[in-house]
Scaffold this motif. Structure first.
Motif, PDB file in Angstrom:
ATOM      1  N   LEU A  33       0.828  -1.210   0.000  1.00  0.00           N
ATOM      2  CA  LEU A  33       0.000   0.000   0.000  1.00  0.00           C
ATOM      3  C   LEU A  33       0.860   1.256   0.000  1.00  0.00           C
ATOM      4  CD1 LEU A  33      -2.691  -1.164   2.587  1.00  0.00           C
ATOM      5  CD2 LEU A  33      -3.041  -0.814   0.135  1.00  0.00           C
ATOM      6  N   LEU A  34       1.969   1.239   0.734  1.00  0.00           N
ATOM      7  CA  LEU A  34       2.858   2.403   0.739  1.00  0.00           C
ATOM      8  C   LEU A  34       3.489   2.622  -0.631  1.00  0.00           C
ATOM      9  CD1 LEU A  34       4.602   1.994   4.218  1.00  0.00           C
ATOM     10  CD2 LEU A  34       3.343   4.015   3.433  1.00  0.00           C
ATOM     11  N   ILE A  35       3.869   1.554  -1.299  1.00  0.00           N
ATOM     12  CA  ILE A  35       4.445   1.683  -2.644  1.00  0.00           C
ATOM     13  C   ILE A  35       3.408   2.269  -3.602  1.00  0.00           C
ATOM     14  CG2 ILE A  35       5.324   0.371  -4.594  1.00  0.00           C
ATOM     15  CD1 ILE A  35       6.634  -1.535  -2.612  1.00  0.00           C
ATOM     16  N   ARG A  36       2.144   1.810  -3.462  1.00  0.00           N
ATOM     17  CA  ARG A  36       1.077   2.352  -4.316  1.00  0.00           C
ATOM     18  C   ARG A  36       0.856   3.839  -4.049  1.00  0.00           C
ATOM     19  NH1 ARG A  36      -3.244  -0.212  -6.881  1.00  0.00           N
ATOM     20  NH2 ARG A  36      -4.281   1.304  -8.237  1.00  0.00           N
ATOM     21  N   GLN A  37       0.883   4.236  -2.798  1.00  0.00           N
ATOM     22  CA  GLN A  37       0.696   5.644  -2.462  1.00  0.00           C
ATOM     23  C   GLN A  37       1.881   6.492  -2.902  1.00  0.00           C
ATOM     24  OE1 GLN A  37      -1.666   7.532  -1.455  1.00  0.00           O
ATOM     25  NE2 GLN A  37      -0.399   9.351  -1.080  1.00  0.00           N
ATOM     26  N   MET A  38       3.089   5.971  -2.780  1.00  0.00           N
ATOM     27  CA  MET A  38       4.263   6.721  -3.227  1.00  0.00           C
ATOM     28  C   MET A  38       4.252   6.920  -4.736  1.00  0.00           C
ATOM     29  SD  MET A  38       7.020   4.878  -0.684  1.00  0.00           S
ATOM     30  CE  MET A  38       8.480   5.722  -1.255  1.00  0.00           C
ATOM     31  N   GLU A  39       3.738   5.941  -5.480  1.00  0.00           N
ATOM     32  CA  GLU A  39       3.586   6.115  -6.927  1.00  0.00           C
ATOM     33  C   GLU A  39       2.501   7.139  -7.240  1.00  0.00           C
ATOM     34  OE1 GLU A  39       2.737   2.262  -8.370  1.00  0.00           O
ATOM     35  OE2 GLU A  39       4.820   1.549  -8.290  1.00  0.00           O
ATOM     36  N   HIS A  40       1.439   7.159  -6.413  1.00  0.00           N
ATOM     37  CA  HIS A  40       0.351   8.114  -6.628  1.00  0.00           C
ATOM     38  C   HIS A  40       0.826   9.543  -6.412  1.00  0.00           C
ATOM     39  CE1 HIS A  40      -3.738   9.734  -6.612  1.00  0.00           C
ATOM     40  NE2 HIS A  40      -3.460  10.313  -5.452  1.00  0.00           N
ATOM     41  N   SER A  41       1.745   9.751  -5.488  1.00  0.00           N
ATOM     42  CA  SER A  41       2.256  11.094  -5.191  1.00  0.00           C
ATOM     43  C   SER A  41       3.752  11.171  -5.493  1.00  0.00           C
ATOM     44  CB  SER A  41       1.991  11.438  -3.724  1.00  0.00           C
ATOM     45  OG  SER A  41       2.598  10.479  -2.868  1.00  0.00           O
ATOM     46  N   ALA A  46       3.557  14.970  -3.575  1.00  0.00           N
ATOM     47  CA  ALA A  46       4.090  14.685  -2.242  1.00  0.00           C
ATOM     48  C   ALA A  46       3.812  15.830  -1.282  1.00  0.00           C
ATOM     49  CB  ALA A  46       5.589  14.427  -2.333  1.00  0.00           C
ATOM     50  N   ALA A  47       3.781  17.075  -1.780  1.00  0.00           N
ATOM     51  CA  ALA A  47       3.526  18.223  -0.920  1.00  0.00           C
ATOM     52  C   ALA A  47       2.099  18.223  -0.388  1.00  0.00           C
ATOM     53  CB  ALA A  47       3.810  19.518  -1.666  1.00  0.00           C
ATOM     54  N   LYS A  48       1.187  17.530  -1.047  1.00  0.00           N
ATOM     55  CA  LYS A  48      -0.202  17.480  -0.590  1.00  0.00           C
ATOM     56  C   LYS A  48      -0.384  16.552   0.612  1.00  0.00           C
ATOM     57  CE  LYS A  48      -2.009  18.166  -5.275  1.00  0.00           C
ATOM     58  NZ  LYS A  48      -2.820  17.541  -6.349  1.00  0.00           N
ATOM     59  N   VAL A  49       0.540  15.621   0.824  1.00  0.00           N
ATOM     60  CA  VAL A  49       0.401  14.626   1.895  1.00  0.00           C
ATOM     61  C   VAL A  49       0.886  15.244   3.197  1.00  0.00           C
ATOM     62  CG1 VAL A  49       1.030  12.302   2.657  1.00  0.00           C
ATOM     63  CG2 VAL A  49       0.743  12.788   0.221  1.00  0.00           C
ATOM     64  N   SER A  50       0.139  14.991   4.271  1.00  0.00           N
ATOM     65  CA  SER A  50       0.494  15.532   5.577  1.00  0.00           C
ATOM     66  C   SER A  50       1.683  14.768   6.152  1.00  0.00           C
ATOM     67  CB  SER A  50      -0.699  15.438   6.528  1.00  0.00           C
ATOM     68  OG  SER A  50      -0.328  15.786   7.838  1.00  0.00           O
ATOM     69  N   LYS A  90      -7.161  15.254  -3.996  1.00  0.00           N
ATOM     70  CA  LYS A  90      -6.795  13.832  -4.072  1.00  0.00           C
ATOM     71  C   LYS A  90      -5.348  13.569  -3.643  1.00  0.00           C
ATOM     72  CE  LYS A  90     -10.120  13.065  -7.783  1.00  0.00           C
ATOM     73  NZ  LYS A  90     -10.336  12.559  -9.156  1.00  0.00           N
ATOM     74  N   PRO A  91      -5.001  13.880  -2.400  1.00  0.00           N
ATOM     75  CA  PRO A  91      -3.617  13.626  -1.967  1.00  0.00           C
ATOM     76  C   PRO A  91      -3.333  12.148  -1.720  1.00  0.00           C
ATOM     77  CG  PRO A  91      -4.907  14.479  -0.146  1.00  0.00           C
ATOM     78  CD  PRO A  91      -5.807  14.527  -1.347  1.00  0.00           C
ATOM     79  N   LEU A  92      -4.348  11.367  -1.338  1.00  0.00           N
ATOM     80  CA  LEU A  92      -4.164   9.960  -1.006  1.00  0.00           C
ATOM     81  C   LEU A  92      -4.957   9.087  -1.969  1.00  0.00           C
ATOM     82  CD1 LEU A  92      -4.489  10.073   2.896  1.00  0.00           C
ATOM     83  CD2 LEU A  92      -2.422  10.274   1.521  1.00  0.00           C
ATOM     84  N   LEU A 147     -14.716  10.994   1.151  1.00  0.00           N
ATOM     85  CA  LEU A 147     -15.591  12.077   0.695  1.00  0.00           C
ATOM     86  C   LEU A 147     -14.775  13.237   0.137  1.00  0.00           C
ATOM     87  CD1 LEU A 147     -18.317  12.192   3.501  1.00  0.00           C
ATOM     88  CD2 LEU A 147     -18.593  11.399   1.150  1.00  0.00           C
ATOM     89  N   GLN A 148     -13.683  13.561   0.814  1.00  0.00           N
ATOM     90  CA  GLN A 148     -12.827  14.627   0.298  1.00  0.00           C
ATOM     91  C   GLN A 148     -12.205  14.253  -1.042  1.00  0.00           C
ATOM     92  OE1 GLN A 148     -10.089  15.201   3.603  1.00  0.00           O
ATOM     93  NE2 GLN A 148     -11.176  17.046   4.258  1.00  0.00           N
ATOM     94  N   HIS A 149     -11.920  12.978  -1.226  1.00  0.00           N
ATOM     95  CA  HIS A 149     -11.304  12.533  -2.473  1.00  0.00           C
ATOM     96  C   HIS A 149     -12.268  12.670  -3.643  1.00  0.00           C
ATOM     97  CE1 HIS A 149      -8.517  10.114  -4.947  1.00  0.00           C
ATOM     98  NE2 HIS A 149      -9.614   9.557  -5.440  1.00  0.00           N
ATOM     99  N   TYR A 150     -13.524  12.312  -3.456  1.00  0.00           N
ATOM    100  CA  TYR A 150     -14.473  12.278  -4.567  1.00  0.00           C
ATOM    101  C   TYR A 150     -15.317  13.548  -4.675  1.00  0.00           C
ATOM    102  CZ  TYR A 150     -13.375   7.312  -4.958  1.00  0.00           C
ATOM    103  OH  TYR A 150     -12.729   6.120  -5.139  1.00  0.00           O
ATOM    104  N   LEU A 151     -15.576  14.242  -3.562  1.00  0.00           N
ATOM    105  CA  LEU A 151     -16.472  15.407  -3.601  1.00  0.00           C
ATOM    106  C   LEU A 151     -15.764  16.720  -3.358  1.00  0.00           C
ATOM    107  CD1 LEU A 151     -19.515  13.943  -1.606  1.00  0.00           C
ATOM    108  CD2 LEU A 151     -19.116  13.940  -4.081  1.00  0.00           C
TER     109      LEU A 151
END
Length: 571
Positions: free
Chosen positions: A290-298, A304-308, A432-434, A486-490
């Motif tokens: 899951l971390l590898i998938r998220q790192m590819e997403h950002s 990467a700056a969008k992720v807390s 869509k940070p995550l 909800l934040q991701h889609y709306l």
């Protein structure tokens, strides 16, 4: 020749008489326990003989008893878990304990060694009585050291409470190699809700009771029924009573208690512990994916700056704590070291390699670039980042140790790891940070360990089930994950009223006819039809026009204008 046979016969007879006398004298030296017959006794009649103070069950004397014959020596070393119950539910009086309940959990931990007399084994161990209440407050288990004898031809166990300073090395060696005892002690130290002051007060109360009372236990052991036997080793059932006659003949020190317990199957307990470590290892592997998938997403600087950074750091600290706990449990129980060390290693890989690397990438993305910055200043900032991380890690250990009485509430605070990302999305209005798979997968995998420990009634850590806390934890983390989705889609601010939102720049504002606008998008080098709907094109604050899709993809990489490189506000 006849005289020789007669002499040998007389010599053997005298030896037999001498052995029997020794056996009877040793048995008579045991402290007698008063006869206690109840209507709920078993069908086999129990006879208390005054001469030898034995509990003798009539069917035992028959030579046809194949399950537990009079000449079969059994090793009863092990842990027994069962229930204690007051004989008379109306008599809960005691000079030392107040029995607010009529029953509770009892745990015997016994070590049996053969004695010099055939048929008698010397027994040491401890008895723990749970669920005892003092002034409407539940105490931690009352633990008493015991020693006595096990007369295996008659399956009788006689024990008396002794001082804790009288423990011998054989008992401690067993406790140091028994995973049921050690992991139970480990969980009680880590997750106990009782303070040290209460524990010390309880020990002093037991010592005071030993000065004025003779606490005695008389029990009978039998093989457990074949249907309840799991594994290769024999399992035993212990049934008896505990009484406390006063030394000064002032009556009993506390009400008579009936005891029953069944030996714990250590092989089954080993399997539970190994299965748990396999679960943790599998969960760690899923978290890496899951971390590898998220790192590819950002993977870009803007993504990467969008992720807390607080959210990732909090999860890294949680994995570091799990690594330390599993490593400590593996060191504590040598026989389970390989299993727990494997789980600790995978948790170490998750937090020290992947999460710390992702933490560093987020820090670099949020850090402004200075052309004239030296390597020394960069090194100092990086050292400050790691110092804060490990400082919070060590400080959290001290806080959890000091507030271990409310550790479950501290765990609820630790499991608020999605809240920093929710707040960051609202404040910065990020898109869509995550990745949704990362949100759902991390929510499920991080709930697995606490829900097993506090929700599984047969967990190997011997932690009491708390369904209310498990439901609260699952709902708390689930609501956080739902808000992120909800934040991701709306939209990041979809649940906030528009009246309190600050003014936001509109990329879809109308074009100014007086200003000269380029009809070409510099990103895709295609023409822009300004006569279409405003949603088909976007206008930046610096008056540059782009296709909507082109600029959105560009902003996922960099939040600056492709033409003049000015910073862009969130879309």
């Amino acid at each position: 020749m006849v005289m020789g046979r007669t002499r040998r016969w007389i010599s053997g007879f005298c030896s037999l008489i001498f052995i029997l006398c020794q056996f009877v004298d040793y048995a008579a030296a045991l402290r007698p326990i008063r006869e206690k017959l109840t209507s709920s006794s078993s069908s086999s009649s129990t006879i208390f003989t005054s001469g030898s103070s034995f509990l003798i069950d009539e069917p035992i004397l028959r030579r046809s008893d194949d399950n537990f014959g009079p000449y079969s020596a059994r090793n009863i070393t092990g842990t027994y878990k069962g229930e204690w119950k007051l004989f008379d539910s109306d008599s809960g009086s005691s000079r030392y304990f107040r029995f607010g309940k009529t029953r509770g959990i009892s745990i015997f931990e016994l070590v049996s060694t053969p004695g010099k007399i055939r048929g008698v084994h010397y027994v040491q161990g401890s008895v723990s009585l749970h669920d005892i209440i003092e002034e409407k407050k539940e105490l931690a288990p009352v633990r008493m050291r015991v020693e006595g004898v096990y007369i295996w031809p008659y399956r009788q166990l006689r024990l008396v409470v002794t001082s804790e300073t009288d423990a011998e090395s054989g008992q401690e060696e067993y406790f140091s190699s028994n995973p049921y005892h050690l992991l139970g002690a480990f969980s009680s130290q880590v997750l106990s809700e009782s303070s040290n002051d209460k524990s010390q007060w309880r020990k002093s109360l037991v010592r005071e009771m030993e000065k004025h009372c003779r606490v005695e236990i008389a029990a009978q052991l039998s093989l457990a029924s074949p249907t309840s036997r799991n594994g290769v080793r024999d399992r035993y059932r212990l049934e008896g009573i505990m009484e406390s006659p006063s030394i000064n003949e002032d009556g009993d020190c506390f009400s008579t208690i009936s005891l029953n317990a069944t030996s714990v199957n250590i092989e089954l307990y080993y399997n539970k512990a190994v299965n748990y470590t396999l679960m943790v290892t599998f969960i760690s592997f899923l978290q890496v994916l899951l971390l590898i998938r998220q790192m590819e997403h950002s993977s870009t600087q803007s993504g990467a700056a969008k992720v807390s950074i607080v959210m990732i750091g909090q999860q890294a600290i949680m994995d570091a704590y799990l690594c330390l706990l599993h490593l400590t449990a593996g060191i504590l129980v040598e026989s389970l070291f390989n299993a727990f060390a494997t789980a600790a290693f995978f948790k170490f890989v998750v937090f020290s390699i992947f999460e710390m690397r992702y933490l560093l990438a987020i820090w670099k993305a949020n850090r402004p670039l200075n052309a004239g910055e030296s390597w020394e200043s960069l090194r100092q900032e990086l050292s400050s980042l790691y110092s804060r991380f490990y400082g919070v890690l060590l400080g959290g250990i001290l806080i959890m140790y000091e507030f271990r009485s409310i550790l479950r509430y501290v765990l609820l605070l630790m499991y608020s790891f999605w809240i920093p990302q929710i707040v960051s999305n609202v404040l910065r209005d990020t898109r869509k940070p995550l990745h949704p798979h990362y949100i759902i997968g991390m929510t499920i995998t991080r709930l697995a360990v606490p829900l097993y420990l506090f929700g599984c009634p047969e967990n190997f850590m011997r932690i009491e089930v708390d369904k209310t806390w498990c439901i609260c934890l699952g709902a708390f983390v689930g609501v956080q994950a739902a808000v992120l989705l909800l934040q991701h889609y709306l939209g990041s601010r979809c649940f906030i009223p528009r009246k309190i939102l600050p003014e936001k720049y509109s990329y879809y504002r109308k074009l100014d006819n007086c200003s000269s606008q380029s009809a070409d998008c510099v990103i895709c080098m295609a023409s822009i039809d300004t006569t279409q709907q405003p949603i088909d094109h976007m206008l930046t604050p610096c008056e540059h026009l782009f296709h909507t899709g082109c600029l959105q993809r560009w902003m996922d990489v960099k939040m600056e204008c492709p033409t003049c490189r000015r910073p862009l506000p969130p879309a």
